[in-house]
Write a protein that holds these residues in place. Structure first.
Motif, PDB file in Angstrom:
ATOM      1  N   SER A   3      49.191 -34.226  89.419  1.00  0.00           N
ATOM      2  CA  SER A   3      49.438 -33.231  88.379  1.00  0.00           C
ATOM      3  C   SER A   3      48.333 -32.191  88.399  1.00  0.00           C
ATOM      4  O   SER A   3      47.153 -32.524  88.459  1.00  0.00           O
ATOM      5  CB  SER A   3      49.489 -33.921  87.011  1.00  0.00           C
ATOM      6  OG  SER A   3      49.628 -32.973  85.981  1.00  0.00           O
ATOM      7  N   THR A   4      48.728 -30.924  88.359  1.00  0.00           N
ATOM      8  CA  THR A   4      47.772 -29.824  88.318  1.00  0.00           C
ATOM      9  C   THR A   4      48.127 -28.879  87.174  1.00  0.00           C
ATOM     10  O   THR A   4      49.270 -28.844  86.701  1.00  0.00           O
ATOM     11  CB  THR A   4      47.767 -29.031  89.634  1.00  0.00           C
ATOM     12  OG1 THR A   4      49.087 -28.557  89.901  1.00  0.00           O
ATOM     13  CG2 THR A   4      47.307 -29.904  90.792  1.00  0.00           C
ATOM     14  N   TYR A   5      47.137 -28.113  86.773  1.00  0.00           N
ATOM     15  CA  TYR A   5      47.338 -27.158  85.681  1.00  0.00           C
ATOM     16  C   TYR A   5      46.423 -25.975  85.935  1.00  0.00           C
ATOM     17  O   TYR A   5      45.282 -26.152  86.353  1.00  0.00           O
ATOM     18  CB  TYR A   5      47.017 -27.818  84.344  1.00  0.00           C
ATOM     19  CG  TYR A   5      47.275 -26.942  83.149  1.00  0.00           C
ATOM     20  CD1 TYR A   5      46.224 -26.372  82.439  1.00  0.00           C
ATOM     21  CD2 TYR A   5      48.575 -26.669  82.732  1.00  0.00           C
ATOM     22  CE1 TYR A   5      46.456 -25.558  81.353  1.00  0.00           C
ATOM     23  CE2 TYR A   5      48.816 -25.858  81.647  1.00  0.00           C
ATOM     24  CZ  TYR A   5      47.751 -25.309  80.957  1.00  0.00           C
ATOM     25  OH  TYR A   5      48.001 -24.502  79.876  1.00  0.00           O
ATOM     26  N   TYR A   6      46.941 -24.760  85.673  1.00  0.00           N
ATOM     27  CA  TYR A   6      46.198 -23.547  85.988  1.00  0.00           C
ATOM     28  C   TYR A   6      46.153 -22.586  84.802  1.00  0.00           C
ATOM     29  O   TYR A   6      47.097 -22.514  83.995  1.00  0.00           O
ATOM     30  CB  TYR A   6      46.873 -22.811  87.168  1.00  0.00           C
ATOM     31  CG  TYR A   6      46.888 -23.581  88.452  1.00  0.00           C
ATOM     32  CD1 TYR A   6      47.963 -24.409  88.769  1.00  0.00           C
ATOM     33  CD2 TYR A   6      45.824 -23.509  89.342  1.00  0.00           C
ATOM     34  CE1 TYR A   6      47.983 -25.130  89.950  1.00  0.00           C
ATOM     35  CE2 TYR A   6      45.840 -24.222  90.531  1.00  0.00           C
ATOM     36  CZ  TYR A   6      46.923 -25.035  90.822  1.00  0.00           C
ATOM     37  OH  TYR A   6      46.929 -25.753  91.991  1.00  0.00           O
ATOM     38  N   ALA A   7      45.095 -21.821  84.758  1.00  0.00           N
ATOM     39  CA  ALA A   7      45.054 -20.694  83.839  1.00  0.00           C
ATOM     40  C   ALA A   7      46.077 -19.652  84.290  1.00  0.00           C
ATOM     41  O   ALA A   7      46.325 -19.495  85.492  1.00  0.00           O
ATOM     42  CB  ALA A   7      43.659 -20.081  83.822  1.00  0.00           C
ATOM     43  N   ASP A   8      46.646 -18.962  83.341  1.00  0.00           N
ATOM     44  CA  ASP A   8      47.665 -17.945  83.677  1.00  0.00           C
ATOM     45  C   ASP A   8      47.109 -16.885  84.629  1.00  0.00           C
ATOM     46  O   ASP A   8      47.841 -16.376  85.481  1.00  0.00           O
ATOM     47  CB  ASP A   8      48.176 -17.278  82.405  1.00  0.00           C
ATOM     48  CG  ASP A   8      49.083 -18.176  81.585  1.00  0.00           C
ATOM     49  OD1 ASP A   8      49.306 -17.870  80.401  1.00  0.00           O
ATOM     50  OD2 ASP A   8      49.564 -19.196  82.129  1.00  0.00           O
ATOM     51  N   SER A   9      45.831 -16.600  84.501  1.00  0.00           N
ATOM     52  CA  SER A   9      45.233 -15.523  85.289  1.00  0.00           C
ATOM     53  C   SER A   9      45.159 -15.845  86.777  1.00  0.00           C
ATOM     54  O   SER A   9      45.000 -14.935  87.599  1.00  0.00           O
ATOM     55  CB  SER A   9      43.838 -15.208  84.761  1.00  0.00           C
ATOM     56  OG  SER A   9      43.015 -16.360  84.808  1.00  0.00           O
ATOM     57  N   VAL A  10      45.264 -17.123  87.140  1.00  0.00           N
ATOM     58  CA  VAL A  10      45.144 -17.496  88.555  1.00  0.00           C
ATOM     59  C   VAL A  10      46.410 -18.160  89.090  1.00  0.00           C
ATOM     60  O   VAL A  10      46.506 -18.428  90.301  1.00  0.00           O
ATOM     61  CB  VAL A  10      43.941 -18.433  88.788  1.00  0.00           C
ATOM     62  CG1 VAL A  10      42.662 -17.805  88.232  1.00  0.00           C
ATOM     63  CG2 VAL A  10      44.171 -19.814  88.200  1.00  0.00           C
ATOM     64  N   LYS A  11      47.363 -18.407  88.224  1.00  0.00           N
ATOM     65  CA  LYS A  11      48.582 -19.106  88.629  1.00  0.00           C
ATOM     66  C   LYS A  11      49.283 -18.334  89.745  1.00  0.00           C
ATOM     67  O   LYS A  11      49.447 -17.112  89.659  1.00  0.00           O
ATOM     68  CB  LYS A  11      49.505 -19.263  87.419  1.00  0.00           C
ATOM     69  CG  LYS A  11      50.518 -20.373  87.526  1.00  0.00           C
ATOM     70  CD  LYS A  11      51.245 -20.553  86.193  1.00  0.00           C
ATOM     71  CE  LYS A  11      50.311 -21.008  85.105  1.00  0.00           C
ATOM     72  NZ  LYS A  11      51.031 -21.270  83.826  1.00  0.00           N
ATOM     73  N   GLY A  12      49.665 -19.060  90.801  1.00  0.00           N
ATOM     74  CA  GLY A  12      50.329 -18.429  91.934  1.00  0.00           C
ATOM     75  C   GLY A  12      49.380 -17.906  92.988  1.00  0.00           C
ATOM     76  O   GLY A  12      49.802 -17.558  94.097  1.00  0.00           O
TER      77      GLY A  12
END
Length: 116
Positions: A57-66
């Motif tokens: 499972s991973t999770y990212y800040a919106d600013s770096v997602k993708g």
């Protein structure tokens, strides 16, 4: 206790890529959720990404997602942050952290500078 040492920072042009590594020593690496944070000059430290103990499972800040990808290799006691399509706003000191109940352990940080 766990000790964390980051590497892989540097200077890159906008649109380029870098891969950060964080080597851990001490208690069992797979016991911890691992994360990356960053702090730009004059700003507070902010969350970037996290990965659970076994990498499922991973999770990212919106600013770096993708653009950024966090991964880990428990056999090598190492967590990575692959950073693509870098922007000048990504310029910061990047910190690796380990979490048991809270973000208890931190590395010294590695500088990432993205130029125009």
């Amino acid at each position: 206790q766990v000790q964390l040492v980051e590497s892989g920072g540097g200077l890159v042009q906008a649109g380029g890529s870098l891969r950060l590594s964080c080597a851990a020593s001490g208690r069992t690496f797979s016991s911890y959720t691992m994360g990356w944070f960053r702090q730009a000059p004059g700003k507070e430290r902010e969350f970037v990404a996290q990965i659970n103990r076994f990498g499922a499972s991973t999770y990212y800040a919106d600013s770096v997602k993708g653009r950024f990808t966090i991964s880990r290799d428990n056999a090598k006691n190492t967590v990575y942050l692959q950073m693509n399509s870098l922007k000048p706003d990504d310029t910061a000191v990047y910190y690796c952290a380990a979490r048991d109940m809270t973000w208890d352990y931190w590395g010294q940080g590695t500088q990432v500078t993205v130029s125009l």
